[in-house]
Design an enzyme around this catalytic site. Sequence first.
Site, PDB file in Angstrom:
ATOM      1  N   LYS A 198     -70.535  22.207  68.478  1.00 26.66           N
ATOM      2  CA  LYS A 198     -69.115  22.484  68.789  1.00 26.66           C
ATOM      3  C   LYS A 198     -68.233  22.751  67.679  1.00 26.66           C
ATOM      4  CE  LYS A 198     -65.096  20.108  70.508  1.00 26.66           C
ATOM      5  NZ  LYS A 198     -64.013  19.501  70.268  1.00 26.66           N
ATOM      6  N   LYS A 228     -60.397   6.841  65.136  1.00 28.12           N
ATOM      7  CA  LYS A 228     -59.646   7.084  63.761  1.00 28.12           C
ATOM      8  C   LYS A 228     -59.828   5.689  62.775  1.00 28.12           C
ATOM      9  CE  LYS A 228     -56.514  10.459  65.643  1.00 28.12           C
ATOM     10  NZ  LYS A 228     -55.408  10.729  66.397  1.00 28.12           N
ATOM     11  N   LYS A 271     -62.556  21.140  63.632  1.00 33.22           N
ATOM     12  CA  LYS A 271     -62.351  21.412  62.017  1.00 33.22           C
ATOM     13  C   LYS A 271     -62.874  20.109  61.147  1.00 33.22           C
ATOM     14  CE  LYS A 271     -57.444  19.736  62.897  1.00 33.22           C
ATOM     15  NZ  LYS A 271     -57.597  19.766  64.343  1.00 33.22           N
TER      16      LYS A 271
END
Length: 323
Positions: free
Chosen positions: A191, A112, A194
Amino acid sequence: MATRTLTGITPSGTLHVGNYFGAMRPAIAAQDLGECYYFIADYHSLTTVFDPAERRANTLGIALDWLACGLDPARSVFWRQSDVPEVCELTWLLGTLTPMGLLERAHSYKDKTAKGIAPNFGLFAYPVLMAADILLYDTTVVPVGKDQKQHLEMTRDIAIKFNQTYGETFVVPEPSIAEEVAVIPGLDGQKMSKSYGNTLEIFGEEKKLRKKIMSIVMDSRSREEPKPDADQLPASQLLKFFAPADVYEDIMNQLRAGGYGYGDLKKALFEHYWEFYREARERRTELSANLDHVESVLKDGAAKAHAVARDVIDRARRNCGIA
Ligand code: ADP
Ligand code: TRP
């Protein structure tokens, strides 16, 4: 000890077909096998979503989606994480036994921050909150995707450390990593995720979703041309999840033979997809018109979850010497 399955669902966006087959359907099927505890992880969403209206809307949306898709409050405990705030207290107790090095090695934190998300303490402490979620309910099994495997290992390490330091307190949970769950391809063949912008939502507006499917990019072969690789096309791979097996095979044969075009394939995909979720969509519409009912399901779930949590947090407080 009876099997107690628990998992958390982060309210960070609209659910897609990959989430449905990879996470929701197996969780809903598990209701037939033992005790299920499912919660909406709104405290976790605080680490990356900073708009209160968005959080509320996502949380309600996720509750509607899960109930519409078959989560049965008579068989599962379903609640909003923040309705049982003891989880924050437990996070602190566990955090004081969590080595910094363990958190510094967390892949999800590194991923992240590498993506440019500004690190805050909450993001760093995320795995401790997740351990608290799991340990607070004497969970035995946690079904997770591979991306969460390391978080489960950390949970086990933290539970073992607490038990060694303060005496037998927590059940040490087992992960259940579904290797066999297919990776659902997105509209572009990668894949579905989002983060890749290639999703097909479970629920949404018909016109928009039809357009999404009809806009799938295909190669330039004409309708007449035989397509020996019919079952490798992303649209075919998606169709397989929605159409009855004989209908799917028939369409594959027509594509292979030639005389069946990509427009026909996409039309079939839309129709079967739309039909597949028809009942769930109707249920969702009914639920949306009865939000008091949805709220009462979450409140009842929180009361049940709270009763279990209270016992465990009391045990933990007693054992570590603050009560
Ligand atoms: P996204 O990749 O869209 O951000 P999440 O990471 O929020 O999805 O996924 C939540 C759960 O849904 C995951 O634990 C995983 O089990 C499942 N899931 C997501 N995408 C897929 C996919 N394409 N195929 C199978 N399962 C998926
Ligand atoms: N971290 C999980 C995810 O991103 C969500 C989650 C929060 C969770 N708490 C949990 C999953 C406890 C399993 C158990 O998908």
